[in-house]
Enzyme design. Structure first.
Site, mmCIF file in Angstrom:
data_model
loop_
_atom_site.group_PDB
_atom_site.id
_atom_site.type_symbol
_atom_site.label_atom_id
_atom_site.label_comp_id
_atom_site.label_asym_id
_atom_site.label_seq_id
_atom_site.Cartn_x
_atom_site.Cartn_y
_atom_site.Cartn_z
ATOM 1 N N ASP A 83 8.138 81.029 -5.610
ATOM 2 C CA ASP A 83 7.165 81.955 -6.212
ATOM 3 C C ASP A 83 5.718 81.510 -5.990
ATOM 4 O OD1 ASP A 83 7.839 79.781 -7.891
ATOM 5 O OD2 ASP A 83 7.194 80.823 -9.703
ATOM 6 N N GLU A 150 9.525 79.438 -10.790
ATOM 7 C CA GLU A 150 9.246 78.051 -11.202
ATOM 8 C C GLU A 150 7.946 77.998 -11.990
ATOM 9 O OE1 GLU A 150 7.582 74.287 -11.585
ATOM 10 O OE2 GLU A 150 6.691 75.724 -10.211
ATOM 11 N N GLU A 151 6.936 78.727 -11.510
ATOM 12 C CA GLU A 151 5.610 78.651 -12.149
ATOM 13 C C GLU A 151 5.640 79.177 -13.576
ATOM 14 O OE1 GLU A 151 3.208 77.066 -11.055
ATOM 15 O OE2 GLU A 151 3.448 76.930 -8.884
ATOM 16 N N ARG A 190 9.610 57.965 -6.150
ATOM 17 C CA ARG A 190 9.424 57.157 -7.362
ATOM 18 C C ARG A 190 10.700 57.190 -8.201
ATOM 19 N NH1 ARG A 190 4.881 55.530 -10.234
ATOM 20 N NH2 ARG A 190 5.424 54.885 -12.322
HETATM 21 ZN ZN ZN Z 1 2.715 75.000 -9.328
HETATM 22 ZN ZN ZN Z 2 4.872 73.958 -7.454
#
Ligand code: ZN
Ligand code: ZN
Length: 424
Positions: A83, A150-151, A190
């Protein structure tokens, strides 16, 4: 030493780069907001079908999953988010987005791939093609997951809730990556916590409105809100130890319409970032306590409404899986390009997949900024000012070697779980 399987699978990548470059530019020109990624999903699903994947579409809204069963062996899930953001692109690129769309609240907004999810989708599509083209070199199953939303938060959870694992199978490991403002061609891993948890909270403070000249007849929500904002700042400064960390930001504060009317209510939106679940619970409890107590202190006519708008878990990398992956990256990439990632206050919902499946997951960063520019900016102490970060209207990853590197990392990552097989 590089694994033979990785070299075999990636041997065709150079020839495929022009096509991937076209795909990237096409996705960049056609960004879509969270849960509106219909065109993007269709383009990516078509490519998976052409590569011989079994494809499921419409999972969790606009999610796409490709399954490639290639004999006995583990199941590796590779995830990319797809997205874009309501940002007006100002990069000046000849393929800059001019798209506008209607957001979830019905507003007309500009749209831009300001977080680089167009790069993520292209990487994963390229890796999926390579793994399919050289399937004689490895065995096991690859699950390719193109995740919407996701955002806005919620995309990963929506896919899991919509039967992702029932339809595609349960993975043994979950892998994903993000383009970052580090030198292009660099890979940053990480172990443990890589990215912060986010909690977004909307607080409605109820007062009692009235004439601006007669405050004695009212409970002024503006004064109450001001008090809440200041008191919230004492959570990090007074309630956490010096060795603990969190961010509490009041990003939005609205009350009233004009100077001579005392409003009925005030609305605040608060963003919280934490790296530790215990700190997170304490910070959230402190917000709740302070907001309720301030309302009571102001003699509010009723208690405040406190609503969770979005929540992202901590992105925590499995230690053993991360060291396995980092070893594979170090073997594949020349010295110095695989570095330790710093902890990032940004958040991701990537962690939902591994938690839901109960398996290890690893998320890493791939540099996308011009190497010389980044190194010069760092040397001059101007990194924060000069290098646009994700979500900036100026965020513009350099296409090369970023495109190639992200395909390589996904393939090398997958093959550190999928056993090689001799070409018979
Ligand atoms: Zn983002
Ligand atoms: Zn992102």
């Amino acid at each position: 030493m590089r694994s033979r399987a990785a070299s075999t699978v990636l041997s065709g990548l150079a020839a495929e780069l022009p096509e991937l470059d076209e795909l990237y530019v096409d996705l960049h020109r056609h960004p879509e907001l969270s849960f509106q990624e219909t065109r993007t999903a269709a383009v990516l699903a078509d490519r998976l079908r052409a590569d011989g994947y079994q494809v499921h579409t419409g999972i969790g809204g606009t999610g796409v999953v490709g399954v490639l069963r290639n004999g006995a062996g583990p199941v590796a899930l590779l995830r990319a988010d797809i997205d874009a953001l309501p940002v007006q692109e100002r990069t000046g690129l000849d393929y800059a987005s001019t798209v506008r769309a209607t957001d979830a609240e019905g507003r007309d907004v500009p749209v831009m791939h300001a977080c680089g999810h167009d790069m993520h989708a292209t990487w994963l599509s390229g890796a999926a093609s390579r793994l399919a083209a050289a399937r004689q070199a490895w065995s096991g199953t690859v699950l390719v997951v193109f995740q919407p939303g996701e955002e806005s938060g919620g995309g990963a959870r929506a896919m899991v809730a919509d039967g992702l694992f029932e339809r595609a199978g349960v993975p043994d490991v979950v892998l994903g990556q993000h383009v970052a403002p580090a030198p292009a061609g660099w890979v940053l891993t990480r172990p443990g916590v890589l990215m912060a948890a986010t909690d977004a909270i909307r607080i409605t403070l109820h007062g009692r409105g009235g004439h601006g000249s007669r405050p004695e007849t009212t409970v002024d929500p503006v004064v109450l809100a001001a008090s809440v904002v200041l008191r919230l700042q004492t959570i990090v400064s007074r309630e956490l130890a010096a060795t603990e960390s969190a961010v509490v930001t009041v990003g939005s504060l609205h009350a009233g319409t004009t100077h001579n009317v005392i409003a009925d209510e005030a609305t605040l939106e608060v963003n919280v970032r934490t790296f530790d679940s215990q700190v997170r619970s304490r910070v959230l409890a402190a917000i709740d306590r302070i907001v309720r107590a301030e309302a009571q202190a102001a003699d509010a006519p009723r208690p405040p409404d406190i609503v969770e708008l979005a929540t992202f878990p901590v992105t925590a990398n499995d230690e053993a899986a991360t060291s396995r992956l980092t070893d594979a990256f170090r073997a594949y990439f020349p010295d110095g390009r695989v570095q330790e990632a710093p902890q990032v206050t940004g958040s991701e919902d990537f962690g939902e997949f591994g938690s839901a499946a109960g398996v290890p997951s690893v998320f890493w960063l791939v540099g996308g900024a011009d190497e010389r520019t980044v190194l010069d900016a760092l040397a001059a102490g101007r990194f924060e000012r000069d290098i646009p970060s994700n979500h900036s209207s100026l965020f513009a990853p350099v296409r090369h070697p970023t495109l190639r590197t992200g395909v390589e990392t996904l393939v090398v990552g997958a093959l550190s779980w999928l056993p090689a097989r001799g070409v018979g």
